[in-house]
Design an enzyme around this catalytic site. Sequence first.
Site, PDB file in Angstrom:
ATOM      1  N   MET A  70      27.736  17.429  10.885  1.00 13.18           N
ATOM      2  CA  MET A  70      28.262  17.460   9.592  1.00 13.18           C
ATOM      3  C   MET A  70      27.804  15.866   8.752  1.00 13.18           C
ATOM      4  O   MET A  70      27.945  16.182   7.651  1.00 13.18           O
ATOM      5  CB  MET A  70      29.821  17.676   9.767  1.00 13.18           C
ATOM      6  N   GLY A  72      35.971  16.708  16.247  1.00 12.85           N
ATOM      7  CA  GLY A  72      34.875  15.827  15.413  1.00 12.85           C
ATOM      8  C   GLY A  72      34.690  15.807  13.979  1.00 12.85           C
ATOM      9  O   GLY A  72      34.862  14.799  13.266  1.00 12.85           O
ATOM     10  N   LYS A 123      32.497  16.347  33.121  1.00 18.95           N
ATOM     11  CA  LYS A 123      33.144  15.003  32.540  1.00 18.95           C
ATOM     12  C   LYS A 123      34.429  14.900  33.244  1.00 18.95           C
ATOM     13  O   LYS A 123      35.052  15.681  33.684  1.00 18.95           O
ATOM     14  CB  LYS A 123      33.717  15.660  30.926  1.00 18.95           C
ATOM     15  N   GLU A 152      42.510  16.399  24.504  1.00 16.62           N
ATOM     16  CA  GLU A 152      42.533  17.507  25.482  1.00 16.62           C
ATOM     17  C   GLU A 152      42.778  17.044  27.169  1.00 16.62           C
ATOM     18  O   GLU A 152      43.322  17.842  27.656  1.00 16.62           O
ATOM     19  CB  GLU A 152      41.217  18.432  25.618  1.00 16.62           C
ATOM     20  N   HIS A 208      39.944  26.784  23.108  1.00 11.52           N
ATOM     21  CA  HIS A 208      40.585  25.483  22.670  1.00 11.52           C
ATOM     22  C   HIS A 208      42.116  25.345  22.526  1.00 11.52           C
ATOM     23  O   HIS A 208      42.666  24.605  22.110  1.00 11.52           O
ATOM     24  CB  HIS A 208      40.211  25.230  21.084  1.00 11.52           C
ATOM     25  N   ASN A 236      32.070  20.800  17.320  1.00 10.23           N
ATOM     26  CA  ASN A 236      30.908  21.583  17.161  1.00 10.23           C
ATOM     27  C   ASN A 236      31.334  23.116  17.346  1.00 10.23           C
ATOM     28  O   ASN A 236      30.655  23.894  16.501  1.00 10.23           O
ATOM     29  CB  ASN A 236      30.015  21.127  18.239  1.00 10.23           C
ATOM     30  N   LEU A 261      38.136  21.558  14.112  1.00 13.92           N
ATOM     31  CA  LEU A 261      36.800  21.743  13.681  1.00 13.92           C
ATOM     32  C   LEU A 261      35.900  20.748  14.545  1.00 13.92           C
ATOM     33  O   LEU A 261      35.737  19.476  14.092  1.00 13.92           O
ATOM     34  CB  LEU A 261      36.739  21.200  12.162  1.00 13.92           C
ATOM     35  N   ARG A 297      27.374  28.817  15.872  1.00 13.97           N
ATOM     36  CA  ARG A 297      27.854  30.106  16.023  1.00 13.97           C
ATOM     37  C   ARG A 297      28.020  30.631  14.799  1.00 13.97           C
ATOM     38  O   ARG A 297      28.635  29.812  13.841  1.00 13.97           O
ATOM     39  CB  ARG A 297      29.074  30.200  16.993  1.00 13.97           C
ATOM     40  N   GLY A 307      37.014  17.653  11.906  1.00  7.79           N
ATOM     41  CA  GLY A 307      38.375  17.638  11.147  1.00  7.79           C
ATOM     42  C   GLY A 307      39.042  16.088  11.327  1.00  7.79           C
ATOM     43  O   GLY A 307      39.666  15.751  10.182  1.00  7.79           O
ATOM     44  N   GLU A 308      38.444  15.433  12.171  1.00  3.92           N
ATOM     45  CA  GLU A 308      39.191  13.882  12.377  1.00  3.92           C
ATOM     46  C   GLU A 308      38.510  12.982  11.342  1.00  3.92           C
ATOM     47  O   GLU A 308      38.931  11.845  11.077  1.00  3.92           O
ATOM     48  CB  GLU A 308      39.190  13.361  13.720  1.00  3.92           C
ATOM     49  N   ASN A 309      37.163  13.320  11.214  1.00  2.00           N
ATOM     50  CA  ASN A 309      36.119  12.546  10.527  1.00  2.00           C
ATOM     51  C   ASN A 309      35.656  12.592   9.237  1.00  2.00           C
ATOM     52  O   ASN A 309      35.102  11.640   8.495  1.00  2.00           O
ATOM     53  CB  ASN A 309      35.032  12.222  11.527  1.00  2.00           C
ATOM     54  N   ARG A 364      39.995  21.733  33.945  1.00  2.00           N
ATOM     55  CA  ARG A 364      39.671  22.469  32.655  1.00  2.00           C
ATOM     56  C   ARG A 364      39.178  24.061  33.069  1.00  2.00           C
ATOM     57  O   ARG A 364      38.119  23.760  33.822  1.00  2.00           O
ATOM     58  CB  ARG A 364      38.847  21.923  31.726  1.00  2.00           C
ATOM     59  N   ASN A 404      36.117  18.268  33.905  1.00  2.00           N
ATOM     60  CA  ASN A 404      35.547  19.348  32.973  1.00  2.00           C
ATOM     61  C   ASN A 404      34.268  19.725  33.512  1.00  2.00           C
ATOM     62  O   ASN A 404      33.381  18.840  33.331  1.00  2.00           O
ATOM     63  CB  ASN A 404      35.883  19.017  31.654  1.00  2.00           C
TER      64      ASN A 404
HETATM   65  P1  AMP Z   1      33.386  17.689  18.604  1.00  2.62           P
HETATM   66  O1  AMP Z   1      32.893  18.947  19.088  1.00  2.62           O
HETATM   67  O2  AMP Z   1      34.775  17.724  18.503  1.00  2.62           O
HETATM   68  O3  AMP Z   1      33.052  16.675  19.718  1.00  2.62           O
HETATM   69  O4  AMP Z   1      32.694  17.518  17.397  1.00  2.62           O
HETATM   70  C1  AMP Z   1      31.385  17.272  17.349  1.00  2.62           C
HETATM   71  C2  AMP Z   1      30.995  17.334  15.780  1.00  2.62           C
HETATM   72  O5  AMP Z   1      31.624  16.273  15.002  1.00  2.62           O
HETATM   73  C3  AMP Z   1      29.516  16.668  15.350  1.00  2.62           C
HETATM   74  O6  AMP Z   1      28.568  17.787  15.760  1.00  2.62           O
HETATM   75  C4  AMP Z   1      29.640  16.319  14.103  1.00  2.62           C
HETATM   76  O7  AMP Z   1      29.294  17.615  13.221  1.00  2.62           O
HETATM   77  C5  AMP Z   1      31.028  16.024  13.748  1.00  2.62           C
HETATM   78  N1  AMP Z   1      31.160  14.683  13.523  1.00  2.62           N
HETATM   79  C6  AMP Z   1      31.310  13.646  14.382  1.00  2.62           C
HETATM   80  N2  AMP Z   1      31.669  12.474  13.677  1.00  2.62           N
HETATM   81  C7  AMP Z   1      31.578  12.501  12.494  1.00  2.62           C
HETATM   82  C8  AMP Z   1      31.800  11.754  11.378  1.00  2.62           C
HETATM   83  N3  AMP Z   1      31.978  10.687  11.411  1.00  2.62           N
HETATM   84  N4  AMP Z   1      31.698  12.523   9.940  1.00  2.62           N
HETATM   85  C9  AMP Z   1      31.440  13.610   9.994  1.00  2.62           C
HETATM   86  N5  AMP Z   1      31.488  14.593  11.081  1.00  2.62           N
HETATM   87  C10 AMP Z   1      31.503  14.206  12.324  1.00  2.62           C
END
Ligand code: AMP
Length: 421
Positions: A303, A350, A35, A404, A200, A231, A229, A261, A352-354, A111, A28
Amino acid sequence: MTAHSSPATALPDEVRSAPLATRVLVLNSGSSSVKYQLLDMRDGSRLAAGLVERIGEETSRLKHTPLTGGESREQIAPIADHEAALKAVAAELAKDGLGLDSPELAAIGHRVVHGGQTFTDPTVIDDSVLAEIERLIPVAPLHNPANLTGIRTAMALRPDLPQVAVFDTAFHTTMPESAARYAIDVKTADEHRIRRYGFHGTSHAYVSRATAELLGKAPQDVNVIVLHLGNGASASAVRGGRCVDTSMGLTPLEGLVMGTRSGDMDPAVIFHLMRVGGMSTDEIDTLLNKKSGLIGLCGDNDMREIRRRVDEGDERARLAFDIYIHRLKKYIGAYYAVLGRVDAIAFTAGVGENAAPVREAAIAGLEELGLAVDSDLNAVRGDEPRLISPRDARVAVAVVPTDEELEIATQTYALVGESNA
Ligand code: AMP
């Protein structure tokens, strides 16, 4: 027949004694970063992963993690360009016996952000493919040039190896014209290739399939709303395994509120900023892509930090969170209507999962649509796909970690496996 499905006993002796090429390197390439992950496609396991950052600077950083045992290795030293970066990655892989010259390497999967309307599937790269990715630069000025640099560098290192482009837009090319077209003058739109492409895509493809699997059903039998969900953030409506709508458009700026954004807004805001605010095109581009969304609303785009501030009673963080959730709910409602019948809503990436509070707030009040979240299940953390809706819920709500790199490797290997068998 693909390599991974061919029984070894069916192969001629000379082929059977040669090591089977089952590894795929996923690259990527960004403008100043690369990456990578090396996967073994016999079981999708990861052999190594890493990142080169700040390419072209004095303090370039390479972090390499062997995943079959051993410690991560990190070096900070100038790496002049992508060629030097890839050579450094190859040297790190070679230290673990995983060099790019290994006969076990089947292909490199790249990618590529924008495939326009041309690329609806992963594609083995040749000169005409390179030319078409280049032709698409006007619609992806930030991403496609960096992706091209990565591809050209990798092709120079291993000209004999199949290299495959996997496009972020490809999964969305099944959108009907009614969803893909903006309601602007058709001639102007066509002349400048203005339409909704979506991004995505590898994540939406992977997560919608994994959600069907979680439900124990075939993808063609399931309608899913995927909420990616991170960044960057996007939603998609997937009917029977095919995307019918997605929230990002000509560029990744449209749709949900994101880390930096704005997502959707009246396009006249731009004319107003030009005419009344005296801002230039580039200034507005930076404002909407880098200084808006959560960071523009409250000064933070993480978040975790926003939730911490909300819990402390911070009003700006509360408003940012509420705007984020309001937009999310609008898309859930819109895609529910687009699909007519929804079997599952899947949260991924990030946030959505956390972020359990985001999932809870997004689904709250939607009981009439058959949607609910069980707070105990929602509080459970884990790496596996899981349901967070009550047992008797009409619509499943799920957390499905995205992958991904595995999706890119799977698509790459499926394409080159034939010649490899
Ligand atoms: P990604 O672009 O999928 O890597 O997601 C990154 C974003 O996930 C970060 O900017 C955070 O806002 C969010 N994130 C990561 N870990 C957590 C967590 N444990 N709780 C809430 N938000 C998280």
